[in-house]
Design an enzyme around this catalytic site. Structure first.
Site, mmCIF file in Angstrom:
data_model
loop_
_atom_site.group_PDB
_atom_site.id
_atom_site.type_symbol
_atom_site.label_atom_id
_atom_site.label_comp_id
_atom_site.label_asym_id
_atom_site.label_seq_id
_atom_site.Cartn_x
_atom_site.Cartn_y
_atom_site.Cartn_z
ATOM 1 C CD GLU A 1 -32.448 -52.489 6.110
ATOM 2 O OE1 GLU A 1 -32.726 -53.136 5.093
ATOM 3 O OE2 GLU A 1 -32.085 -51.296 6.102
ATOM 4 N NE ARG B 1 -61.762 -40.240 -3.177
ATOM 5 C CZ ARG B 1 -62.480 -40.907 -4.073
ATOM 6 N NH1 ARG B 1 -62.554 -42.217 -4.043
ATOM 7 N NH2 ARG B 1 -63.136 -40.250 -5.014
ATOM 8 C CG ASP C 1 -64.351 -42.435 -7.386
ATOM 9 O OD1 ASP C 1 -64.500 -41.236 -7.667
ATOM 10 O OD2 ASP C 1 -64.127 -42.864 -6.254
ATOM 11 N N PRO D 1 -43.786 -53.869 1.835
ATOM 12 C CG PRO D 1 -41.550 -53.552 1.285
ATOM 13 C CD PRO D 1 -42.536 -53.345 2.373
HETATM 14 C C1 4GT Z 1 -42.682 -49.894 0.797
HETATM 15 C C2 4GT Z 1 -43.956 -50.117 1.238
HETATM 16 C C3 4GT Z 1 -44.178 -50.150 2.642
HETATM 17 C C4 4GT Z 1 -41.902 -49.779 2.986
HETATM 18 C C5 4GT Z 1 -45.055 -50.342 0.262
HETATM 19 C C6 4GT Z 1 -40.258 -51.771 6.575
HETATM 20 C C7 4GT Z 1 -39.234 -50.713 6.736
HETATM 21 C C8 4GT Z 1 -41.112 -51.404 5.399
HETATM 22 C C9 4GT Z 1 -39.533 -49.632 5.775
HETATM 23 C C10 4GT Z 1 -40.858 -49.941 5.186
HETATM 24 N N1 4GT Z 1 -41.681 -49.732 1.651
HETATM 25 N N2 4GT Z 1 -43.147 -49.971 3.489
HETATM 26 N N3 4GT Z 1 -45.399 -50.339 3.153
HETATM 27 N N4 4GT Z 1 -44.713 -50.458 -1.030
HETATM 28 N N5 4GT Z 1 -40.848 -49.644 3.799
HETATM 29 O O1 4GT Z 1 -46.208 -50.417 0.632
#
Ligand code: 4GT
Length: 265
Positions: free
Chosen positions: A115, A153, A168, A88
């Site tokens: 985590e 794609r 697209d 994330p």
């Molecule tokens: C969200 C995304 C991602 C997670 C995203 C580490 C442990 C990250 C769980 C994982 N959440 N990965 N790639 N928004 N969670 O891309």
């Protein structure tokens, strides 16, 4: 294009490789895919891939050694690949990033769980970090599938002329026009007449108009900072004039006495 996914849940990818355009691209040798089980590089009887965080706190962290081993094994199979961590905290994934990735030799997609991963992996074993949106998942696997799907794609020859990627939505930052197929009347709702007219110039103009207006209504942000063609400017100006005419004509009658006295006058 070569995709290697690193995960503690390689089974999650089996149904993904086996369906739709991704499956067809594999069978046509346009892409090759594999999943490496990070646990195969873990030590001890229990082949543990996680451990408690230094400094305390809740949750578990992915140990660096199994991840490093899995990444090195992937690099050996595909030395030119870009190593991407799904997180994330990564740069936001969009159609532009998909196009950028589609021009690389291969992708090693590292999926975290728990985590997250030990920071030293990010420093020394990763070229790029990508997020598929501002929300938290339980693992990077779904994010990796999103990237494989969007990139596949775009690879030349994967989509035939029939479902080509050129037209697209997003490839030129407007939404697609509305689509209709048979029957001509569905539950009293008719297909717009212009689409049955056979007039290809008018059909193109209608499509451009609906795609511009729905972009304005649904995703105004996409239109900002985007150059408009002269035909697009002409279409938007016509809408402005039509709306101005309605306002002008209505104002000749004065404010509506039944509207609750909210207006001036
Ligand atoms: C969200 C995304 C991602 C997670 C995203 C580490 C442990 C990250 C769980 C994982 N959440 N990965 N790639 N928004 N969670 O891309």
């Amino acid at each position: 294009m070569n995709f290697i996914v690193l995960t503690i849940f390689p089974e999650m990818f089996k149904p993904f490789w086996e369906h739709g355009i991704v499956s067809r691209a594999i069978n046509q040798d346009k892409i090759s895919v594999s999943a490496i089980d990070i646990r195969d590089f873990a030590q001890g009887k229990h082949r543990t891939t996680d451990d408690r965080p230094y400094g305390g706190g809740c949750g578990m962290i992915m140990k660096p050694e199994p991840l490093a081993g899995a990444i090195r094994a992937a690099e050996k199979k595909a030395p030119l690949s870009k190593r991407i961590l799904l997180t994330p905290q990564g740069r936001p994934f969009d159609q532009r990033v998909a196009e950028e990735l589609a021009s690389s030799d291969g992708l090693i997609l590292v999926c975290g769980r728990y985590e997250g991963v030990d920071e030293r992996i990010c420093h020394d074993f990763i070229d790029d970090e990508i997020s598929i949106g501002d929300y938290i998942l339980t693992g990077g696997e779904l994010a990796a599938m999103v990237i494989v799907d969007a990139v596949t794609r775009l690879i030349p020859g994967v989509l035939g002329g029939k479902d080509s990627a050129e037209k697209d939505s997003f490839s030129d930052s407007v939404l697609e026009h509305a689509h209709y197929t048979r029957p001509r009347v569905f539950e009293d709702d008719e297909v717009p007449g212009v689409l049955l007219s056979g007039n290809h110039k008018e059909i193109e103009r209608w499509r451009l108009e609906t795609s511009l207006i729905r972009t304005f209504l649904k995703r105004r942000d996409l239109l900002e900072n985007r150059p408009l063609s002269s035909q697009e400017i002409e279409i938007l100006k016509k809408w402005c004039l039509d709306i101005e005419k309605i306002i002008h004509d209505q104002s000749l009658y004065g404010p509506d006495p039944l509207s609750g006295g909210q207006q001036e006058g």
